[in-house]
Write a protein that holds these residues in place. Structure first.
Motif, short mmCIF file in Angstrom:
data_model
loop_
_atom_site.label_atom_id
_atom_site.label_comp_id
_atom_site.label_asym_id
_atom_site.label_seq_id
_atom_site.Cartn_x
_atom_site.Cartn_y
_atom_site.Cartn_z
N SER A 323 46.14 34.27 121.02
CA SER A 323 46.28 33.93 119.61
C SER A 323 46.90 35.13 118.91
CB SER A 323 44.92 33.58 119.00
OG SER A 323 45.07 33.24 117.64
N VAL A 324 48.14 34.98 118.47
CA VAL A 324 48.86 36.07 117.81
C VAL A 324 49.59 35.50 116.60
CG1 VAL A 324 49.19 37.30 119.99
CG2 VAL A 324 50.98 35.78 119.15
N ARG A 325 50.06 36.41 115.74
CA ARG A 325 51.00 36.06 114.68
C ARG A 325 52.30 36.79 114.94
NH1 ARG A 325 49.01 38.14 109.79
NH2 ARG A 325 47.57 39.41 111.03
N LEU A 326 53.39 36.11 114.71
CA LEU A 326 54.70 36.69 114.94
C LEU A 326 55.44 36.86 113.61
CD1 LEU A 326 57.21 37.54 116.61
CD2 LEU A 326 57.78 35.10 116.77
N PHE A 327 55.79 38.11 113.30
CA PHE A 327 56.69 38.37 112.18
C PHE A 327 58.08 38.56 112.75
CE2 PHE A 327 59.23 41.54 109.97
CZ PHE A 327 59.29 41.02 108.69
N ALA A 328 59.03 37.79 112.29
CA ALA A 328 60.42 37.93 112.72
C ALA A 328 61.28 37.94 111.46
CB ALA A 328 60.84 36.78 113.63
N GLY A 329 61.75 39.13 111.10
CA GLY A 329 62.49 39.21 109.85
C GLY A 329 63.00 40.60 109.56
N PRO A 330 63.37 40.86 108.31
CA PRO A 330 63.99 42.13 107.93
C PRO A 330 62.98 43.25 107.79
CG PRO A 330 63.73 40.74 106.01
CD PRO A 330 63.29 39.92 107.18
N LYS A 331 63.44 44.48 108.04
CA LYS A 331 62.59 45.65 107.87
C LYS A 331 62.75 46.18 106.44
CE LYS A 331 62.97 48.57 111.33
NZ LYS A 331 63.54 49.31 112.47
N ALA A 332 62.33 45.35 105.50
CA ALA A 332 62.36 45.72 104.08
C ALA A 332 60.95 46.11 103.67
CB ALA A 332 62.86 44.55 103.24
N VAL A 333 60.82 47.23 102.99
CA VAL A 333 59.50 47.79 102.69
C VAL A 333 58.61 46.80 101.96
CG1 VAL A 333 58.28 49.59 101.41
CG2 VAL A 333 60.34 50.16 102.66
N ASP A 334 59.14 46.14 100.94
CA ASP A 334 58.31 45.23 100.16
C ASP A 334 57.83 44.04 100.97
OD1 ASP A 334 60.88 44.30 100.35
OD2 ASP A 334 60.95 43.44 98.36
N ILE A 335 58.52 43.71 102.06
CA ILE A 335 58.08 42.61 102.94
C ILE A 335 57.11 43.13 103.99
CG2 ILE A 335 58.85 40.93 104.66
CD1 ILE A 335 61.46 40.70 103.09
N LEU A 336 57.44 44.27 104.59
CA LEU A 336 56.60 44.81 105.67
C LEU A 336 55.20 45.15 105.19
CD1 LEU A 336 59.17 47.24 107.37
CD2 LEU A 336 58.55 44.93 108.10
N GLU A 337 55.06 45.61 103.96
CA GLU A 337 53.74 46.01 103.49
C GLU A 337 52.82 44.82 103.22
OE1 GLU A 337 54.63 48.31 100.08
OE2 GLU A 337 55.18 46.61 98.80
#
Length: 586
Positions: A323-337
Motif C-alpha cells: 500500500s503506497v501513494r505515488l506522486f508523479a509531477g513537477p518539482k515545484a516547492v509549493d506542490i512538494l511541501e
C-alpha cells in the motif's frame, strides 16, 4: 383339529435354504466387482478437478471465468479472471490525463496538462522508448523475471473502461490458477495516486512492488539524462541522494534495500516519481537501472546514437500486500511541501538546492516573491535580483581591492626579501628566516595576506547558491524573456555567450592588475572570457543571463571606482610596475 408342524422339520427345507444362500453369494460377488470398477485406484495420485461454473457477467470486455482449484492443497478454489481482449481506461482531472491498459493493469500514458514539451504539446511524463523496453509506470517488479513478465503482460479484468474523471477508484484483477493479482488505484484532485497491490500464489503472498521503472518523458539531450538520480528518506535521517556512477556503486539495477523508508523517489532536473509507503516500518525499495540508445542530436533523430542511462524505482512490502501513494509531477516547492509521508515527512528534499541549500532556499523564496509581485517575468527577475545581490556584495568587493592595494605597495620589498633567500634550498633552515622577515613586513604596513581572499570566500556561497537555484527551478522551464523562449535551455542564437566574451574583455582591461605581471595579465585577459563563454554556450540561458548581468554590474562599479582616489592610486601603481618591467627588458 389340525396339527402345526415345526417349519424346520418340514420336508425339503434344507434344499430351499441352500438355494437362497447360493443366490445371495452371487449377488455379493457381482456387486463388489461393479463397485470396484467405479472407484479410482489407491495407487494413483489425486488429480486437479476443474468444474465449470455459470458464465460471469462481462466487465470491461469479454471475460473468461471458471473455478480453478489452487495447486496448493490447502488453498481454496479461485475463479479464473482474465479479459478476452485489451482495453483502456482514461482518468482525468485538471492536472493530468492518465491512460491505463488492462494488459498488465498499468499506465501507458501520463500527460501533465500544465506543462509543455519542447514542441509545445502537453508533456508526456512516460518515457515511451524506455518504458517499452523496461516497463511502464505502475507495473509490478519482482525478482522472478517469468513472474514479472506474466504480471505485466496478462489481460486483467477492469471495473470500468472508457473515460472517467477524478475522484475515482479503479480495480484490476487477474487469476489463472497459478497467481491471484489485485491492483487498486485511487485518484483525487492532486498529483498523488493511491496504490494497493497484492500477488498471491496458493495461500502465500509473494513480493511484487509497484514501480516507476523507466525515467521521464521530458528527457531529450544527454545533459537531461545526466540529471537523473534516486533519493530516499529513512526515519530519523536526512535525505540520501544517489547519482549515476559508472561502476554502479551507488545505484545498481535490481538492488533491493529494506528499512524504515518514509519515501523513495526517481527524479530528473524538473520532475519526480515519489513512492510513499503507508507502512514505512515494513518498506522495501528496488533500484532500477538500464540503458537505451538515443540520438546525440535530439533535433535530428537520425544522428549518431549513444548510450543514455535510465533510472527507476519500485517500493512496497515484501511477501505481503503493498500500500503506497505515488506522486508523479513537477518539482515545484509549493506542490512538494503539500505531499507528506505516513509520518508527516514532506518530499521537498527531491528539489536539490546544492551544498549551500541553507542559502538557496530563502534566496529562491525571495526570487519567486519578486517574480510574483514585481516583475511578472523570470528574465527581468533574474536581472533585478542579480543587480541587488552585486550591490549588497559591493562593500566586500571594495574591501578586497583595498587589501590588494596594500599587498601591491609592499610587493617590491617582499620581492627583495625573496631574492635575498633565493640561493637557499627549500628545505634549508634559513628559509624560515625569510618567512619571519615577510611576516614583519606585513605587520609594519598593516597587511593581512588573506584579506583579499576573505571577501571572495564570503561572496562565493551566495553566488553558488544562486547558480544552483536557477539551474533546478522548474519555474524557469519554458519561461520566456525577449527573444528567449525557454530560460532553462541554452541560448539558441548564442547571443549570451558572445556578449559574455565582449563584456569580460572590457572588464579585464578596466581592472588594475594588482600583483600581476603584464604577461600574466594578458593571459588572464584571454583565458577568463573564453572560459566563461564556453560555460554559457551550453548551460541554461537563465544562468547565462545572470552571468552577463553580473558582469555589466561589475563594469559599472569598476568605472565608478576608477574615478575615486583609491582607483587612481591603483592605476598609478599598475603603470609604475609596467614601466619597471619595460626597463628590465631593455
Amino acid at each position: 383339529m389340525s396339527e402345526f408342524q415345526n417349519p424346520q422339520n418340514q420336508p425339503g427345507i434344507d434344499k430351499r435354504v441352500m438355494v437362497v444362500f447360493a443366490f445371495t453369494m452371487v449377488l455379493l460377488v457381482v456387486g463388489q466387482q461393479f463397485l470396484v470398477k467405479q472407484q479410482p485406484s489407491n495407487q494413483k495420485p489425486p488429480q486437479q478437478t476443474i468444474a465449470k461454473s455459470a458464465p460471469a457477467p462481462a466487465v470491461a470486455g469479454n471475460t473468461a471465468a471458471s473455478v480453478v482449484a489452487s495447486a496448493d492443497a490447502g488453498a481454496p478454489a479461485v475463479a479464473a479472471r482474465q479479459a478476452a481482449s485489451e482495453s483502456t481506461t482514461v482518468v482525468e482531472n485538471d492536472l493530468y490525463r492518465i491512460t491505463f491498459s488492462n494488459r498488465g493493469g498499468l499506465v501507458k500514458s501520463w500527460i501533465l496538462k500544465k506543462y509543455k514539451d519542447d514542441t509545445g504539446h502537453e508533456l508526456e511524463l512516460v518515457h515511451q522508448q524506455a518504458a517499452g523496453q523496461f516497463g511502464y509506470p505502475l507495473s509490478l517488479w519482482s525478482w522472478d523475471e517469468a513472474l514479472r513478465e506474466k504480471l505485466n503482460s496478462s489481460l486483467y479484468v477492469l471495473t470500468q473502461a472508457g473515460n472517467t474523471s477524478s475522484p475515482k477508484d479503479l480495480t484490476f484483477e487477474y487469476a489463472d490458477g497459478d497467481v491471484v493479482v489485485k491492483k487498486e488505484f485511487h485518484f483525487d484532485d492532486t498529483y498523488v495516486v493511491g496504490v494497493k497491490t497484492s500477488v498471491r500464489r496458493g495461500s502465500s503472498y509473494v513480493t511484487a512492488l509497484p514501480a516507476w521503472p523507466a525515467g521521464f518523458g521530458d528527457a531529450t539531450g544527454l545533459p537531461s539524462y545526466a540529471e537523473q538520480r534516486l533519493d530516499y528518506v529513512a526515519t530519523g535521517e536526512d535525505v540520501k541522494r544517489l547519482k549515476l556512477d559508472k561502476k554502479g556503486a551507488a545505484i545498481s539495477g535490481g538492488r533491493v534495500q529494506t528499512g524504515n523508508f518514509q519515501w523513495v523517489a526517481a527524479s530528473d532536473a524538473y520532475f519526480a516519481a515519489v513512492l510513499l509507503p503507508e507502512q514505512p516500518q515494513n518498506a522495501a525499495y528496488a533500484q532500477l537501472r538500464n540503458a537505451i540508445q538515443v540520438a546525440k542530436d535530439p533535433a535530428n533523430p537520425q544522428s549518431e546514437k549513444t548510450k543514455a542511462e535510465i533510472l527507476g524505482v519500485a517500493a512496497g512490502s515484501q511477501n505481503a500486500p503493498s500500500s503506497v501513494r505515488l506522486f508523479a509531477g513537477p518539482k515545484a516547492v509549493d506542490i512538494l511541501e503539500t505531499v507528506r509521508s505516513a509520518n508527516g515527512v514532506d518530499i521537498r528534499a527531491t528539489l536539490d538546492f546544492g551544498f549551500f541549500g541553507f542559502i538557496g532556499k530563502p534566496l529562491f523564496a525571495w526570487v519567486r516573491w519578486t517574480q510574483q509581485h514585481w516583475t511578472a517575468n523570470w528574465g527581468w527577475t533574474i536581472i533585478l535580483v542579480t543587480v541587488l545581490i552585486n550591490a549588497a556584495l559591493l562593500p566586500l568587493r571594495i574591501s578586497q581591492i583595498k587589501s590588494s592595494m596594500k599587498m601591491q605597495k609592499v610587493a617590491p620589498q617582499m620581492q627583495a626579501v625573496q631574492e635575498k633567500y633565493k640561493k637557499y634550498k627549500l628545505d634549508d633552515p634559513r628559509r624560515g628566516e625569510m618567512q619571519k622577515e615577510i611576516a614583519a613586513l606585513y605587520k609594519e604596513h598593516d597587511v593581512n595576506p588573506v584579506g583579499g581572499c576573505l571577501p571572495v570566500i564570503i561572496q562565493m556561497p551566495f553566488l553558488f547558491a544562486f547558480y544552483t537555484m536557477l539551474r533546478n527551478a522548474i519555474e524557469l522551464r519554458h519561461a520566456n524573456w525577449l527573444y528567449l523562449s525557454d530560460l532553462s535551455a541554452p541560448d539558441h542564437l548564442h547571443i549570451i555567450p558572445i556578449a559574455t566574451i565582449v563584456l569580460m574583455m572590457v572588464m579585464q582591461r578596466m581592472m588594475p592588475a594588482t600583483g600581476m605581471s603584464k604577461e600574466q595579465q594578458k593571459m588572464m585577459n584571454m583565458m577568463t572570457p573564453v572560459m566563461f563563454a564556453m560555460f554559457t554556450w551550453s548551460v541554461a540561458s537563465g544562468l547565462g543571463l545572470y552571468i552577463v548581468t553580473g558582469t555589466v554590474v561589475q563594469i559599472v562599479q569598476q568605472v565608478i571606482m576608477n574615478q575615486t582616489t583609491m582607483g587612481r592610486e591603483m592605476r598609478a601603481m599598475a603603470e609604475k610596475r609596467a614601466l619597471k618591467a619595460a626597463e628590465k627588458k631593455r
